[in-house]
Design a protein around this motif. Structure first.
Motif, short mmCIF file in Angstrom:
data_model
loop_
_atom_site.label_atom_id
_atom_site.label_comp_id
_atom_site.label_asym_id
_atom_site.label_seq_id
_atom_site.Cartn_x
_atom_site.Cartn_y
_atom_site.Cartn_z
N ASN A 169 57.15 102.00 -11.65
CA ASN A 169 56.96 100.67 -11.06
C ASN A 169 56.52 99.66 -12.11
OD1 ASN A 169 57.69 101.30 -8.42
ND2 ASN A 169 55.60 101.79 -7.79
N LEU A 211 58.84 96.49 -13.19
CA LEU A 211 58.34 95.13 -13.01
C LEU A 211 58.42 94.34 -14.30
CD1 LEU A 211 56.90 92.89 -11.37
CD2 LEU A 211 54.73 93.92 -12.10
N GLN A 223 61.97 93.71 -15.55
CA GLN A 223 62.65 92.70 -14.73
C GLN A 223 62.14 91.30 -15.05
OE1 GLN A 223 64.04 93.80 -10.90
NE2 GLN A 223 63.36 91.91 -9.93
N GLU A 224 60.84 91.16 -15.25
CA GLU A 224 60.29 89.84 -15.58
C GLU A 224 60.87 89.31 -16.90
OE1 GLU A 224 58.36 88.02 -13.68
OE2 GLU A 224 57.66 89.49 -12.19
N LEU A 269 45.18 83.75 -15.00
CA LEU A 269 46.44 83.47 -14.32
C LEU A 269 46.21 82.31 -13.36
CD1 LEU A 269 47.52 87.11 -13.59
CD2 LEU A 269 48.96 85.46 -14.73
N TYR A 328 46.86 81.32 -10.30
CA TYR A 328 47.50 82.07 -9.22
C TYR A 328 48.19 81.20 -8.19
CZ TYR A 328 42.65 81.58 -7.43
OH TYR A 328 41.41 81.12 -7.08
N ARG A 362 54.50 83.42 -14.60
CA ARG A 362 53.66 84.60 -14.71
C ARG A 362 54.30 85.72 -15.51
NH1 ARG A 362 52.76 83.31 -9.57
NH2 ARG A 362 50.66 82.72 -9.01
N LEU A 417 52.23 88.80 -17.27
CA LEU A 417 52.23 90.12 -16.65
C LEU A 417 52.61 91.18 -17.68
CD1 LEU A 417 53.84 89.43 -13.16
CD2 LEU A 417 51.55 90.31 -13.59
N ASP A 446 58.32 91.10 -7.36
CA ASP A 446 58.08 90.58 -8.72
C ASP A 446 57.44 89.20 -8.61
OD1 ASP A 446 61.43 89.44 -9.79
OD2 ASP A 446 60.14 88.81 -8.16
N SER A 447 57.28 88.51 -9.73
CA SER A 447 56.55 87.25 -9.69
C SER A 447 57.34 86.19 -8.93
CB SER A 447 56.22 86.76 -11.11
OG SER A 447 57.41 86.45 -11.81
N GLU A 489 52.73 100.38 -2.28
CA GLU A 489 51.94 100.58 -3.51
C GLU A 489 52.21 99.52 -4.58
OE1 GLU A 489 52.26 104.54 -5.08
OE2 GLU A 489 51.44 103.94 -7.03
N GLN A 490 53.49 99.26 -4.89
CA GLN A 490 53.77 98.36 -6.02
C GLN A 490 53.38 96.92 -5.70
OE1 GLN A 490 56.30 95.87 -6.35
NE2 GLN A 490 55.82 95.44 -8.48
N GLU A 520 49.65 96.63 -6.01
CA GLU A 520 49.18 96.59 -7.41
C GLU A 520 49.40 95.22 -8.02
OE1 GLU A 520 50.03 101.23 -8.71
OE2 GLU A 520 50.86 99.59 -9.92
N LEU A 521 50.54 94.61 -7.72
CA LEU A 521 50.83 93.28 -8.26
C LEU A 521 49.84 92.25 -7.74
CD1 LEU A 521 52.64 91.60 -10.05
CD2 LEU A 521 54.15 91.23 -8.10
N ILE A 555 46.70 92.72 -9.81
CA ILE A 555 46.81 92.23 -11.21
C ILE A 555 46.79 90.71 -11.24
CG2 ILE A 555 48.35 92.08 -13.22
CD1 ILE A 555 49.39 94.88 -12.40
N THR A 556 47.47 90.06 -10.31
CA THR A 556 47.56 88.59 -10.30
C THR A 556 46.39 87.94 -9.59
OG1 THR A 556 48.88 88.68 -8.29
CG2 THR A 556 50.08 88.57 -10.38
N GLN A 557 45.48 88.77 -9.08
CA GLN A 557 44.27 88.28 -8.39
C GLN A 557 44.60 87.48 -7.14
OE1 GLN A 557 41.63 86.38 -11.33
NE2 GLN A 557 42.80 87.48 -12.89
N LEU A 558 45.77 87.71 -6.58
CA LEU A 558 46.13 86.95 -5.38
C LEU A 558 45.42 87.47 -4.13
CD1 LEU A 558 49.82 86.03 -6.08
CD2 LEU A 558 47.96 84.46 -5.64
N ASN A 608 42.46 87.03 -3.99
CA ASN A 608 41.49 85.94 -3.83
C ASN A 608 42.06 84.81 -2.98
OD1 ASN A 608 39.69 87.26 -5.53
ND2 ASN A 608 40.54 86.29 -7.35
#
Lengths: 144, 109
Positions: free
Chosen positions: A46, A50, A53-54, A106, A108, A114, A118, B55-56, B83-84, B87-88, B91-94, B96
């Motif tokens: 994963n 990710l 792909q980014e 970031l 957000y 991003r 990332l 993804d972003s 899961e993925q 996790e994203l 990591i991106t603190q979203l 919050n």
């Protein structure tokens, strides 16, 4: 697929050439997912999917400006220590990568921007050379 | 890709069935989600249990929906993260920013 055998590690190499259009992203995703399946657990796969792909998206949109005559080339290496993804486009390249500290800040609420941060946060190492970026994922720290 | 809508306890629950929510389908996703939001009833739950990869760009769809609902004093919850995507979000603190609930039935309480 080429196989090279060394005294210390088995190396599996794979290459993919993409046209610079977003419609190629699902093709890249499925190709990489199939490649990773026997070689990395779901968590590591994963992360690699990710970040790859980014960066490929950035190459298509910002590097090659979605010119379908321009290519994005992926080269994947697997060793006992690392999974390495090399991505090269035909653009002018990026001047520098954001630092780890910059990447941790970031914005957000921004709807863009991003991808590179990332990559810096997730990869164990990144090497930038003009329009070629190499993403490195340790098989020891990411529990492959 | 499939987007379905149900009304539950005054919430509009929008379920996304797509293996990925990413750069390749973000435009259709954003349009599809916004079309299913009634601005006169802007309490929304997005069920992501059918999404295995985010993804972003997919994240930007969710942010766009969040911003739209903010402008009309609405509410957005996300539920069922696999899961993925989970996790994203970390990591991106979203976490919050978004209200994330594991159980989609609890999200509409």
């Amino acid at each position: 697929m080429n196989r090279q055998y060394s005294k210390k590690s088995i190396v599996v190499q794979n290459n993919l050439v993409l046209k610079s259009e977003i419609a190629q992203i699902p093709i890249m995703h499925e190709w990489l997912k199939r490649l990773l399946k026997p070689l990395a657990n779901e968590g590591m796969s994963n992360k690699i999917l990710l970040v790859t792909q980014e960066i490929v998206t950035n190459s298509i949109i910002h590097g090659n400006h979605e010119d379908i005559n321009k290519k994005v080339v992926l080269h994947i290496d697997f060793t006992t220590e690392y999974i390495t993804v090399e991505i090269q486009d035909e653009g002018n390249g990026i001047e520098r990568l954001p630092s780890k500290e910059e990447s941790q800040v970031l914005d957000y609420m921004a709807e863009n921007g991003r991808g590179l941060k990332l990559a810096v946060l997730i990869c164990d190492d990144i090497v930038l050379k003009g329009n070629k970026i190499t993403l490195m994922f340790s098989r020891n720290t990411t529990q492959s | 890709m499939n987007i379905s809508k149900t009304m539950m306890n005054g919430y509009t629950k929008i379920a996304i069935e797509a293996e990925r929510l990413d750069v390749a389908n973000m435009a259709d996703m954003k349009t599809g989600i916004l079309e299913n939001i009634d601005d006169s009833n802007p309490r929304v739950v997005i069920d992501l249990s059918g999404v295995a990869f985010l993804d972003s760009s997919g994240m930007s769809v969710l942010i766009g929906v969040f911003k739209h609902l903010n402008t009309i004093n609405g509410e957005l919850k996300l539920c069922g993260l696999q899961e993925q995507p989970n996790e994203l979000m970390q990591i991106t603190q979203l976490y919050n920013v978004f209200t994330v609930v594991d159980n989609c039935e609890q999200a509409v309480q």
